[in-house]
Design a protein around this motif. Structure first.
Motif, PDB file in Angstrom:
ATOM      1  N   SER A 227      34.444  49.314  38.669  1.00  0.00           N
ATOM      2  CA  SER A 227      34.000  47.941  38.433  1.00  0.00           C
ATOM      3  C   SER A 227      34.428  47.463  37.056  1.00  0.00           C
ATOM      4  CB  SER A 227      32.477  47.852  38.565  1.00  0.00           C
ATOM      5  OG  SER A 227      32.059  48.212  39.865  1.00  0.00           O
ATOM      6  N   CYS A 228      34.330  48.346  36.069  1.00  0.00           N
ATOM      7  CA  CYS A 228      34.761  47.988  34.716  1.00  0.00           C
ATOM      8  C   CYS A 228      36.260  47.703  34.673  1.00  0.00           C
ATOM      9  CB  CYS A 228      34.400  49.118  33.749  1.00  0.00           C
ATOM     10  SG  CYS A 228      34.881  48.815  32.036  1.00  0.00           S
ATOM     11  N   CYS A 229      37.048  48.553  35.340  1.00  0.00           N
ATOM     12  CA  CYS A 229      38.506  48.364  35.348  1.00  0.00           C
ATOM     13  C   CYS A 229      38.884  47.042  36.001  1.00  0.00           C
ATOM     14  CB  CYS A 229      39.176  49.527  36.082  1.00  0.00           C
ATOM     15  SG  CYS A 229      39.108  51.111  35.228  1.00  0.00           S
ATOM     16  N   TYR A 230      38.316  46.770  37.159  1.00  0.00           N
ATOM     17  CA  TYR A 230      38.698  45.571  37.880  1.00  0.00           C
ATOM     18  C   TYR A 230      38.136  44.319  37.227  1.00  0.00           C
ATOM     19  CZ  TYR A 230      40.004  49.096  41.228  1.00  0.00           C
ATOM     20  OH  TYR A 230      40.565  50.197  41.828  1.00  0.00           O
ATOM     21  N   SER A 231      37.016  44.444  36.515  1.00  0.00           N
ATOM     22  CA  SER A 231      36.494  43.303  35.763  1.00  0.00           C
ATOM     23  C   SER A 231      37.443  42.950  34.623  1.00  0.00           C
ATOM     24  CB  SER A 231      35.107  43.621  35.214  1.00  0.00           C
ATOM     25  OG  SER A 231      34.189  43.821  36.261  1.00  0.00           O
ATOM     26  N   ARG A 232      37.961  43.962  33.956  1.00  0.00           N
ATOM     27  CA  ARG A 232      38.926  43.707  32.880  1.00  0.00           C
ATOM     28  C   ARG A 232      40.221  43.125  33.430  1.00  0.00           C
ATOM     29  NH1 ARG A 232      39.849  48.375  28.696  1.00  0.00           N
ATOM     30  NH2 ARG A 232      40.791  46.547  27.663  1.00  0.00           N
ATOM     31  N   ILE A 233      40.622  43.586  34.611  1.00  0.00           N
ATOM     32  CA  ILE A 233      41.825  43.027  35.235  1.00  0.00           C
ATOM     33  C   ILE A 233      41.615  41.558  35.573  1.00  0.00           C
ATOM     34  CG2 ILE A 233      43.282  43.105  37.294  1.00  0.00           C
ATOM     35  CD1 ILE A 233      42.905  46.135  37.304  1.00  0.00           C
ATOM     36  N   LEU A 234      40.476  41.237  36.161  1.00  0.00           N
ATOM     37  CA  LEU A 234      40.168  39.848  36.500  1.00  0.00           C
ATOM     38  C   LEU A 234      40.130  38.978  35.248  1.00  0.00           C
ATOM     39  CD1 LEU A 234      37.401  40.304  39.216  1.00  0.00           C
ATOM     40  CD2 LEU A 234      39.635  39.241  39.554  1.00  0.00           C
ATOM     41  N   LEU A 235      39.512  39.491  34.195  1.00  0.00           N
ATOM     42  CA  LEU A 235      39.451  38.737  32.952  1.00  0.00           C
ATOM     43  C   LEU A 235      40.837  38.507  32.371  1.00  0.00           C
ATOM     44  CD1 LEU A 235      37.734  37.462  30.721  1.00  0.00           C
ATOM     45  CD2 LEU A 235      37.573  39.723  29.642  1.00  0.00           C
ATOM     46  N   HIS A 236      41.681  39.527  32.444  1.00  0.00           N
ATOM     47  CA  HIS A 236      43.049  39.395  31.940  1.00  0.00           C
ATOM     48  C   HIS A 236      43.830  38.357  32.744  1.00  0.00           C
ATOM     49  CE1 HIS A 236      46.927  40.661  30.253  1.00  0.00           C
ATOM     50  NE2 HIS A 236      47.397  40.596  31.491  1.00  0.00           N
ATOM     51  N   ILE A 237      43.716  38.402  34.061  1.00  0.00           N
ATOM     52  CA  ILE A 237      44.416  37.428  34.899  1.00  0.00           C
ATOM     53  C   ILE A 237      43.899  36.023  34.619  1.00  0.00           C
ATOM     54  CG2 ILE A 237      44.806  36.693  37.280  1.00  0.00           C
ATOM     55  CD1 ILE A 237      46.378  39.158  36.533  1.00  0.00           C
ATOM     56  N   HIS A 238      42.602  35.893  34.441  1.00  0.00           N
ATOM     57  CA  HIS A 238      42.033  34.583  34.149  1.00  0.00           C
ATOM     58  C   HIS A 238      42.536  34.038  32.817  1.00  0.00           C
ATOM     59  CE1 HIS A 238      39.165  31.309  34.016  1.00  0.00           C
ATOM     60  NE2 HIS A 238      38.680  31.764  32.858  1.00  0.00           N
ATOM     61  N   GLN A 239      42.557  34.896  31.800  1.00  0.00           N
ATOM     62  CA  GLN A 239      43.061  34.456  30.502  1.00  0.00           C
ATOM     63  C   GLN A 239      44.538  34.102  30.565  1.00  0.00           C
ATOM     64  OE1 GLN A 239      42.059  37.788  28.001  1.00  0.00           O
ATOM     65  NE2 GLN A 239      39.964  37.049  27.605  1.00  0.00           N
ATOM     66  N   GLN A 240      45.297  34.864  31.346  1.00  0.00           N
ATOM     67  CA  GLN A 240      46.716  34.568  31.503  1.00  0.00           C
ATOM     68  C   GLN A 240      46.902  33.222  32.184  1.00  0.00           C
ATOM     69  OE1 GLN A 240      49.129  36.672  30.319  1.00  0.00           O
ATOM     70  NE2 GLN A 240      50.535  34.991  30.741  1.00  0.00           N
ATOM     71  N   HIS A 241      46.049  32.956  33.178  1.00  0.00           N
ATOM     72  CA  HIS A 241      46.123  31.686  33.887  1.00  0.00           C
ATOM     73  C   HIS A 241      45.811  30.522  32.946  1.00  0.00           C
ATOM     74  CE1 HIS A 241      45.899  28.822  37.147  1.00  0.00           C
ATOM     75  NE2 HIS A 241      44.664  28.478  36.780  1.00  0.00           N
ATOM     76  N   LEU A 242      44.831  30.702  32.073  1.00  0.00           N
ATOM     77  CA  LEU A 242      44.500  29.650  31.114  1.00  0.00           C
ATOM     78  C   LEU A 242      45.648  29.414  30.137  1.00  0.00           C
ATOM     79  CD1 LEU A 242      40.762  30.495  30.280  1.00  0.00           C
ATOM     80  CD2 LEU A 242      41.652  28.714  31.810  1.00  0.00           C
ATOM     81  N   ARG A 243      46.303  30.486  29.698  1.00  0.00           N
ATOM     82  CA  ARG A 243      47.444  30.324  28.797  1.00  0.00           C
ATOM     83  C   ARG A 243      48.590  29.620  29.493  1.00  0.00           C
ATOM     84  NH1 ARG A 243      45.850  35.521  26.527  1.00  0.00           N
ATOM     85  NH2 ARG A 243      47.128  36.591  28.074  1.00  0.00           N
ATOM     86  N   ASP A 244      48.803  29.949  30.770  1.00  0.00           N
ATOM     87  CA  ASP A 244      49.864  29.290  31.522  1.00  0.00           C
ATOM     88  C   ASP A 244      49.597  27.790  31.654  1.00  0.00           C
ATOM     89  OD1 ASP A 244      51.154  31.658  31.775  1.00  0.00           O
ATOM     90  OD2 ASP A 244      50.529  32.045  33.843  1.00  0.00           O
ATOM     91  N   LYS A 245      48.355  27.454  31.887  1.00  0.00           N
ATOM     92  CA  LYS A 245      48.000  26.049  32.018  1.00  0.00           C
ATOM     93  C   LYS A 245      48.158  25.320  30.694  1.00  0.00           C
ATOM     94  CE  LYS A 245      44.532  24.683  34.350  1.00  0.00           C
ATOM     95  NZ  LYS A 245      43.152  24.489  34.860  1.00  0.00           N
ATOM     96  N   ALA A 246      47.977  26.041  29.595  1.00  0.00           N
ATOM     97  CA  ALA A 246      48.116  25.439  28.275  1.00  0.00           C
ATOM     98  C   ALA A 246      49.556  25.417  27.789  1.00  0.00           C
ATOM     99  CB  ALA A 246      47.238  26.180  27.267  1.00  0.00           C
TER     100      ALA A 246
END
Length: 379
Positions: A227-246
């Motif tokens: 759960s910790c690993c996949y939570s960090r993966i989700l957070l990383h993908i989300h942050q990457q998505h925000l950077r892409d949008k910016a």
């Protein structure tokens, strides 16, 4: 957990699926067994045996196919191959140790294998269950490294080998107490022998602590790590998505548009693997906890519930190759080619399954040959 929770109590001489036929809870005191009734091969147990045999056939075929495909395949990244080989091997241990032992034990009801075989098979059963859970943890950690630190791929091969060695060693260590606490116990005054922990614990709380420890190592710790690993993966993908949008999509270099797609496929596959582990085993372990703290629940819940939940837990062994095949076109191609080869007989054509999986044309729609997606099962 040392296997099927209904046989773990030191006062039980029943097989894993027959919680009837109890001896007194206090192992230091033995009461007359004149009213004791030996367990029988009930209709619910017959359902469990039938369902287990069906799962055995499917799990054996699918995991052997996965093992052969990964072993022969040249498309899978080198650092991923040991992971998938270990996962298939752990699932095959569950298939060829846990399932046949469970089915035969339910049919015979009592134990006919002697003391040595009792200890060995109970050890192998817990070893297989630990290995299966720990390999999923190693895969989760590898996925985290691959997505959060993609430039560190050169050290992935050695890192994965070290983690796999640790996983198998821990499985061996944690299963070793089974060799000492299980024994073939014969009921005095009746012709009945069972492989159980009877007499290994002087107090019930000691056995509860032992069972809770294995519950933690088999379920709680793997679940928390994954759960910790996949939570960090989700957070990383989300942050990457925000950077892409910016407008900061610095990872989108020439020819790397496939990277977000491959990572999303990896994310989906790993999430499905975790969900299958949770869905299959959570009901079984929750029922086990209820039993440990309230043994009378065996007389409250119907017998078929105990059987059905254990069978449902074993379904997880069948899920891994299905999930891997769903997200890996080369594995599906290998299976399809093998089926065609089997149907047509011994074909001397050079188009073996291995060559089919690596010789598909550039217009076939399979982009695994591209470096960015060389491991669609998770880069």
């Amino acid at each position: 957990m040392s296997g099927d929770w209904s046989v773990l109590r030191s006062s039980s001489l029943a097989p894993p699926t027959s919680p009837v036929a109890q001896l007194p809870t206090n192992t230091s005191q033995y009461h007359p067994l004149s009213d004791w009734e030996a367990p029988s091969f009930t209709r619910a147990a017959q359902f469990r045996v039938g369902a287990t045999l069906v799962l055995f056939v499917f799990a054996a075929c699918s995991n052997l196919a996965l093992l052969a495909s990964v072993w022969r395949g040249r498309r899978l990244a080198s650092h991923l191959r040991p992971l998938m080989l270990s996962l298939a091997s752990a699932d095959l241990m569950m298939t060829f140790v846990v399932m046949p032992l469970d089915a035969v034990w339910n049919v015979t009801v009592q134990w006919y294998g002697g003391d040595v075989l009792c200890k060995l098979l109970c050890f192998l059963k817990l070893f297989a269950m630990h290995a299966s859970a720990f390999i999923l943890v190693v895969i989760s950690l590898d996925r985290q490294y691959a997505i959060l630190h993609p430039l560190d791929a050169l050290s992935a091969h050695h890192r994965n080998r070290r983690m796999l060695l640790l996983a198998w060693s821990l499985s061996l260590l944690l299963a070793s107490p089974q060799l000492f606490i299980f024994r073939a116990v014969r009921v005095e005054g009746v012709e009945f022998t069972q492989c159980a922990t009877h007499g290994s614990f002087s107090r019930r709380w000691q056995e509860t602590v032992y069972n809770m420890f294995h519950f933690t190592t088999l379920y709680v710790v793997p679940l928390l790590v994954m759960s910790c690993c996949y939570s960090r993966i989700l957070l990383h993908i989300h942050q990457q998505h925000l950077r892409d949008k910016a407008g900061e999509s610095y990872l989108r270099r020439s020819g790397t548009d496939i990277i977000p797609k491959a990572r999303m496929k990896t994310l989906k596959m790993t999430v499905v693997i975790v969900l299958s582990f949770i869905v299959c085993w959570t009901p079984y372990y929750l029922l086990g906890i209820w039993y440990w703290f309230q043994p009378d629940m065996l007389h409250i819940t119907p017998e078929y519930v105990h059987h059905a939940l254990f069978v449902f837990g074993n379904l997880n062994t069948c899920c891994d190759p299905v999930i891997y095949g769903f997200y890996t076109p080369s594995f599906r191609a290998d299976v399809a080619a093998c089926c065609r080869w089997t149907a047509s007989g011994a074909d001397t054509s050079p188009r073996s399954p291995d060559r089919l999986s690596i010789g598909r044309g550039p217009h076939s729609g399979d982009h695994e040959s591209e470096p960015a997606a060389n491991n669609q099962a998770g880069d």
